[in-house]
Design a protein around this motif. Sequence first.
Motif, short mmCIF file in Angstrom:
data_model
loop_
_atom_site.label_atom_id
_atom_site.label_comp_id
_atom_site.label_asym_id
_atom_site.label_seq_id
_atom_site.Cartn_x
_atom_site.Cartn_y
_atom_site.Cartn_z
N UNK A 57 2.12 1.12 2.08
CA UNK A 57 2.76 1.39 0.79
C UNK A 57 2.57 0.14 -0.05
N UNK A 58 2.20 0.34 -1.31
CA UNK A 58 2.10 -0.80 -2.22
C UNK A 58 3.02 -0.58 -3.42
N UNK A 59 3.32 -1.68 -4.08
CA UNK A 59 4.18 -1.66 -5.26
C UNK A 59 3.51 -2.46 -6.36
N UNK A 60 3.71 -1.99 -7.59
CA UNK A 60 3.25 -2.73 -8.76
C UNK A 60 4.46 -3.43 -9.36
N UNK A 61 4.33 -4.73 -9.55
CA UNK A 61 5.39 -5.52 -10.17
C UNK A 61 4.92 -5.94 -11.55
N UNK A 62 5.78 -5.74 -12.52
CA UNK A 62 5.52 -6.20 -13.88
C UNK A 62 6.68 -7.11 -14.24
N UNK A 63 6.38 -8.38 -14.50
CA UNK A 63 7.46 -9.37 -14.73
C UNK A 63 8.48 -9.34 -13.59
N UNK A 64 7.97 -9.28 -12.37
CA UNK A 64 8.79 -9.28 -11.15
C UNK A 64 9.68 -8.05 -10.99
N UNK A 65 9.46 -7.03 -11.80
CA UNK A 65 10.23 -5.79 -11.65
C UNK A 65 9.31 -4.72 -11.07
N UNK A 66 9.82 -3.98 -10.08
CA UNK A 66 9.01 -2.91 -9.47
C UNK A 66 8.89 -1.77 -10.47
N UNK A 67 7.64 -1.46 -10.87
CA UNK A 67 7.42 -0.40 -11.86
C UNK A 67 6.50 0.72 -11.35
N UNK A 68 5.97 0.56 -10.13
CA UNK A 68 5.11 1.61 -9.60
C UNK A 68 4.97 1.49 -8.11
N UNK A 69 4.60 2.61 -7.47
CA UNK A 69 4.42 2.61 -6.03
C UNK A 69 3.46 3.72 -5.63
#
Length: 161
Positions: A57-69
């Motif tokens: 499982x991967x996660x996308x972080x934008x400005x250290x906030x999880x915004x996608x997976x």
Amino acid sequence: MSDNNNEVKIVDYESQFQQNFRDLNEEWISKFFKMEASDYKMLDNPEDYIINKGGHIVFALLNNEVVGTCALIKTSEDPLVFELAKMAVSPKAQGKKIGYLIGQKLINKAKELKAKEVFLETNSVLVPAIKLYEKLGFQHIPVIDSPYERADTKMILDLSI
């Protein structure tokens, strides 16, 4: 991580992200469909159902906030086959190519592991998602015996070529 507002960082699953995995997917699924038993099972226990069975499982972080997976679920060992599933991007982060980035990251992971193919199941109303999968190289194939009521579209990416 820099302070650049548009910098997206892709990271691997850690247990601290389990709630993000569930929330992002529940928000996405509920917007278009209804949550099914198989969704809850996987979203509540991603370590048991995905990670511990050889998935990722991967996660996308934008400005250290999880915004996608997104998840890569192992469906067979020999040949090695994965399902690309549970892709969700927060509405506030759409349009930043996050789906493409996390999809590409997991396809590269499947290639690294010498997988034969990656498949996914989706619904034809999700035109932007289908266009994204086509851009990632997936081809349409017939849907047979899907575990999801909502799946009417199946796509495959042959990595053995």
